[in-house]
Write a protein that holds these residues in place. Structure first.
Motif, PDB file in Angstrom:
ATOM      1  N   VAL A   1       5.420 -18.850   0.257  1.00 53.66           N
ATOM      2  CA  VAL A   1       5.351 -17.314   0.027  1.00 53.66           C
ATOM      3  C   VAL A   1       4.014 -17.059  -0.481  1.00 53.66           C
ATOM      4  CG1 VAL A   1       6.108 -15.559  -1.488  1.00 53.66           C
ATOM      5  CG2 VAL A   1       7.832 -17.044  -0.530  1.00 53.66           C
ATOM      6  N   PRO A   2       3.533 -16.119   0.049  1.00 54.47           N
ATOM      7  CA  PRO A   2       1.982 -15.886  -0.401  1.00 54.47           C
ATOM      8  C   PRO A   2       1.919 -15.028  -1.539  1.00 54.47           C
ATOM      9  CG  PRO A   2       2.505 -14.194   1.479  1.00 54.47           C
ATOM     10  CD  PRO A   2       3.854 -15.220   1.348  1.00 54.47           C
ATOM     11  N   ALA A   3       2.288 -15.511  -2.809  1.00 53.72           N
ATOM     12  CA  ALA A   3       2.194 -14.685  -4.021  1.00 53.72           C
ATOM     13  C   ALA A   3       0.731 -14.437  -4.593  1.00 53.72           C
ATOM     14  CB  ALA A   3       3.000 -15.539  -5.152  1.00 53.72           C
ATOM     15  N   ASP A   4      -0.038 -15.341  -4.320  1.00 51.22           N
ATOM     16  CA  ASP A   4      -1.555 -15.234  -4.840  1.00 51.22           C
ATOM     17  C   ASP A   4      -1.962 -13.719  -3.977  1.00 51.22           C
ATOM     18  OD1 ASP A   4      -1.184 -17.152  -6.311  1.00 51.22           O
ATOM     19  OD2 ASP A   4      -2.516 -18.416  -5.174  1.00 51.22           O
ATOM     20  N   THR A   5      -1.736 -13.654  -2.670  1.00 56.57           N
ATOM     21  CA  THR A   5      -2.384 -12.590  -2.074  1.00 56.57           C
ATOM     22  C   THR A   5      -1.668 -11.294  -2.602  1.00 56.57           C
ATOM     23  OG1 THR A   5      -2.311 -14.005   0.110  1.00 56.57           O
ATOM     24  CG2 THR A   5      -2.481 -11.501   0.087  1.00 56.57           C
ATOM     25  N   ALA A   6      -0.220 -11.231  -2.735  1.00 53.42           N
ATOM     26  CA  ALA A   6       0.176  -9.923  -3.268  1.00 53.42           C
ATOM     27  C   ALA A   6      -0.386  -9.643  -4.710  1.00 53.42           C
ATOM     28  CB  ALA A   6       1.822 -10.162  -3.438  1.00 53.42           C
ATOM     29  N   VAL A   7      -0.446 -10.571  -5.574  1.00 52.17           N
ATOM     30  CA  VAL A   7      -1.100 -10.393  -6.984  1.00 52.17           C
ATOM     31  C   VAL A   7      -2.466  -9.926  -6.721  1.00 52.17           C
ATOM     32  CG1 VAL A   7      -1.733 -11.571  -9.087  1.00 52.17           C
ATOM     33  CG2 VAL A   7       0.362 -12.123  -8.052  1.00 52.17           C
ATOM     34  N   ALA A   8      -3.328 -10.371  -5.812  1.00 50.89           N
ATOM     35  CA  ALA A   8      -4.425  -9.861  -5.753  1.00 50.89           C
ATOM     36  C   ALA A   8      -4.757  -8.562  -5.217  1.00 50.89           C
ATOM     37  CB  ALA A   8      -5.338 -10.749  -4.775  1.00 50.89           C
ATOM     38  N   ILE A   9      -3.607  -8.138  -4.383  1.00 45.80           N
ATOM     39  CA  ILE A   9      -3.616  -6.871  -3.609  1.00 45.80           C
ATOM     40  C   ILE A   9      -3.153  -5.991  -4.756  1.00 45.80           C
ATOM     41  CG2 ILE A   9      -2.245  -5.259  -2.066  1.00 45.80           C
ATOM     42  CD1 ILE A   9      -1.956  -7.875  -0.434  1.00 45.80           C
TER      43      ILE A   9
ATOM     44  N   LEU B   1       0.876  -1.349   0.113  1.00 42.90           N
ATOM     45  CA  LEU B   1       0.029   0.019  -0.142  1.00 42.90           C
ATOM     46  C   LEU B   1       0.853   1.039  -0.117  1.00 42.90           C
ATOM     47  CD1 LEU B   1      -2.775  -1.020   2.550  1.00 42.90           C
ATOM     48  CD2 LEU B   1      -3.043  -0.769   0.144  1.00 42.90           C
ATOM     49  N   GLY B   2       1.934   1.164   0.758  1.00 46.47           N
ATOM     50  CA  GLY B   2       2.965   2.389   0.281  1.00 46.47           C
ATOM     51  C   GLY B   2       3.976   2.518  -0.568  1.00 46.47           C
ATOM     52  N   LEU B   3       3.959   1.427  -1.536  1.00 46.92           N
ATOM     53  CA  LEU B   3       5.048   1.613  -2.518  1.00 46.92           C
ATOM     54  C   LEU B   3       4.464   2.342  -3.704  1.00 46.92           C
ATOM     55  CD1 LEU B   3       6.254  -2.222  -2.400  1.00 46.92           C
ATOM     56  CD2 LEU B   3       7.361   0.080  -1.379  1.00 46.92           C
ATOM     57  N   PRO B   4       5.589   2.866  -4.496  1.00 50.48           N
ATOM     58  CA  PRO B   4       5.264   3.337  -5.962  1.00 50.48           C
ATOM     59  C   PRO B   4       4.881   2.348  -6.821  1.00 50.48           C
ATOM     60  CG  PRO B   4       7.428   3.566  -5.480  1.00 50.48           C
ATOM     61  CD  PRO B   4       6.971   3.079  -4.157  1.00 50.48           C
ATOM     62  N   PRO B   5       4.226   2.449  -8.103  1.00 54.75           N
ATOM     63  CA  PRO B   5       3.988   1.365  -8.873  1.00 54.75           C
ATOM     64  C   PRO B   5       4.928   0.679  -9.367  1.00 54.75           C
ATOM     65  CG  PRO B   5       2.833   3.424  -9.580  1.00 54.75           C
ATOM     66  CD  PRO B   5       3.693   3.718  -8.478  1.00 54.75           C
ATOM     67  N   THR B   6       6.040   1.415  -9.744  1.00 55.86           N
ATOM     68  CA  THR B   6       7.388   0.411 -10.202  1.00 55.86           C
ATOM     69  C   THR B   6       7.775  -0.749  -9.038  1.00 55.86           C
ATOM     70  OG1 THR B   6       8.753   1.993  -9.653  1.00 55.86           O
ATOM     71  CG2 THR B   6       8.107   1.985 -11.974  1.00 55.86           C
TER      72      THR B   6
ATOM     73  N   PRO C   1      -2.871   4.279  -9.513  1.00 56.24           N
ATOM     74  CA  PRO C   1      -1.944   4.368 -10.523  1.00 56.24           C
ATOM     75  C   PRO C   1      -1.333   2.823 -11.129  1.00 56.24           C
ATOM     76  CG  PRO C   1      -0.933   4.665  -8.424  1.00 56.24           C
ATOM     77  CD  PRO C   1      -2.309   4.598  -8.438  1.00 56.24           C
ATOM     78  N   ILE C   2      -1.710   2.023 -10.317  1.00 56.18           N
ATOM     79  CA  ILE C   2      -1.221   0.392 -10.737  1.00 56.18           C
ATOM     80  C   ILE C   2      -2.059  -0.047 -11.925  1.00 56.18           C
ATOM     81  CG2 ILE C   2      -0.990  -1.964  -9.934  1.00 56.18           C
ATOM     82  CD1 ILE C   2       0.639   0.000  -8.532  1.00 56.18           C
ATOM     83  N   SER C   3      -1.467  -0.709 -12.789  1.00 62.79           N
ATOM     84  CA  SER C   3      -2.286  -1.387 -14.047  1.00 62.79           C
ATOM     85  C   SER C   3      -2.522  -2.699 -13.692  1.00 62.79           C
ATOM     86  CB  SER C   3      -1.310  -1.158 -15.137  1.00 62.79           C
ATOM     87  OG  SER C   3      -1.648  -1.875 -16.294  1.00 62.79           O
ATOM     88  N   ALA C   4      -3.587  -3.351 -13.865  1.00 63.76           N
ATOM     89  CA  ALA C   4      -3.943  -4.484 -13.741  1.00 63.76           C
ATOM     90  C   ALA C   4      -3.366  -5.594 -14.909  1.00 63.76           C
ATOM     91  CB  ALA C   4      -5.468  -4.694 -13.889  1.00 63.76           C
ATOM     92  N   ASN C   5      -3.183  -4.794 -16.114  1.00 63.00           N
ATOM     93  CA  ASN C   5      -2.442  -5.680 -16.868  1.00 63.00           C
ATOM     94  C   ASN C   5      -1.051  -5.931 -16.730  1.00 63.00           C
ATOM     95  OD1 ASN C   5      -4.742  -5.885 -18.767  1.00 63.00           O
ATOM     96  ND2 ASN C   5      -4.003  -4.007 -19.712  1.00 63.00           N
ATOM     97  N   ALA C   6      -0.468  -4.744 -16.081  1.00 62.71           N
ATOM     98  CA  ALA C   6       0.853  -4.857 -15.725  1.00 62.71           C
ATOM     99  C   ALA C   6       1.353  -5.887 -14.743  1.00 62.71           C
ATOM    100  CB  ALA C   6       1.495  -3.583 -15.615  1.00 62.71           C
ATOM    101  N   VAL C   7       0.159  -6.062 -13.686  1.00 62.39           N
ATOM    102  CA  VAL C   7       0.227  -6.852 -12.502  1.00 62.39           C
ATOM    103  C   VAL C   7       0.205  -8.109 -13.139  1.00 62.39           C
ATOM    104  CG1 VAL C   7      -0.967  -7.790 -10.485  1.00 62.39           C
ATOM    105  CG2 VAL C   7      -0.652  -5.311 -10.914  1.00 62.39           C
ATOM    106  N   PHE C   8      -0.651  -8.569 -13.875  1.00 65.45           N
ATOM    107  CA  PHE C   8      -0.834  -9.965 -14.531  1.00 65.45           C
ATOM    108  C   PHE C   8       0.491 -10.111 -15.360  1.00 65.45           C
ATOM    109  CE2 PHE C   8      -1.637 -12.099 -18.698  1.00 65.45           C
ATOM    110  CZ  PHE C   8      -1.949 -13.155 -18.193  1.00 65.45           C
ATOM    111  N   PHE C   9       1.035  -9.472 -16.306  1.00 61.14           N
ATOM    112  CA  PHE C   9       1.791  -9.860 -16.963  1.00 61.14           C
ATOM    113  C   PHE C   9       3.230 -10.048 -16.300  1.00 61.14           C
ATOM    114  CE2 PHE C   9      -0.639  -8.462 -20.633  1.00 61.14           C
ATOM    115  CZ  PHE C   9      -0.389  -9.556 -21.547  1.00 61.14           C
TER     116      PHE C   9
END
Length: 222
Positions: free
Chosen positions: A44-52, A20-25, A61-69
């Motif tokens: 490692v809870p990767a699924d949780t991080a991806v969902a967040i 929540l406190g990080l910039p998009p990159t 400012p976060i792009s869902a497409n960028a999160v997915f790829f």
């Protein structure tokens, strides 16, 4: 912020607060690292991080497409590296004295037969089951399964899983505190899908085996 449901460990809460406190990159970087490390250290809870990350794309400012790829590429790349490690390092290890004690040659031979017969579907199904995603590609390497037979199901299954995770997080999750419970439900669905695929493979194998035995019996009678 209230504690997440489903009794989430402190690590997950720390990931939520940290992202929540990080910039998009930086968010993309953390998500990519977690998606990769999951193949080596499954807790490692990767699924949780991806969902967040997907949730933060709603009006942010976060792009869902960028999160997915980012997740997809990192996860598949790391899984393939684990496969290569199993193929290059694992086979000589299990042929050594200690390796033969851990996995007897007869068991190794059975493992190779199973992977060469059902490897692609097994790898595909495993990508939906948390906790064993990293193990299956490693033993596919140990069983000397071909790279295409490993890479194709890895790419497709991980794309389906993380694509669904991203889309559902964006469309259904309305509050950040719902993330952990949402991921828990989705993981349960993933386990169910994996189990159904395994049962389907077992049913197909059993029918083919019965057909072969019946054919041999008919041949013997003739």
């Amino acid at each position: 912020m209230p504690s997440p449901p489903w009794g989430a460990p402190d690590l997950i809460q720390e990931i939520i607060n940290g992202l929540l406190g990080l910039p998009p990159t930086a968010v993309y970087g953390v998500i990519g690292i977690l998606a990769a490390v999951e193949n080596v250290f499954p807790p490692v809870p990767a699924d949780t991080a991806v969902a967040i990350g997907a949730f933060l794309s709603i009006g942010g400012p976060i792009s869902a497409n960028a999160v997915f790829f980012t997740t997809w590429i990192s996860n598949v790349t790391a899984a393939f590296v684990v496969y290569l490690a199993g193929r290059i390092i694992g086979r000589p290890f299990f042929r050594g004295r200690l390796g033969r004690r851990l996995l007897r040659p007869a068991a190794m031979a059975r493992l190779e037969r199973l992977y060469h017969r059902y490897g692609m579907l097994g790898i595909f199904a495993s990508r939906f089951v948390p906790g064993i995603r990293g193990v299956v590609p490693a033993f596919a390497g140990v069983a000397n399964l071909g790279s295409l037979r490993v890479g194709i199901p890895l790419v497709i299954a991980s794309g389906v899983w993380y694509g669904a995770l991203t889309v559902v997080a964006v469309t259904l999750v309305r509050e950040i505190d719902q993330i952990t419970g949402f991921v828990g439900h989705l993981n349960a669905v993933g386990v169910a899908v994996g189990v159904l695929l395994v049962l389907a493979v077992g049913a197909i194998w059993w029918r083919r085996r019965r057909a072969r035995l019946a054919t041999r019996g008919d041949t013997g009678e003739v």
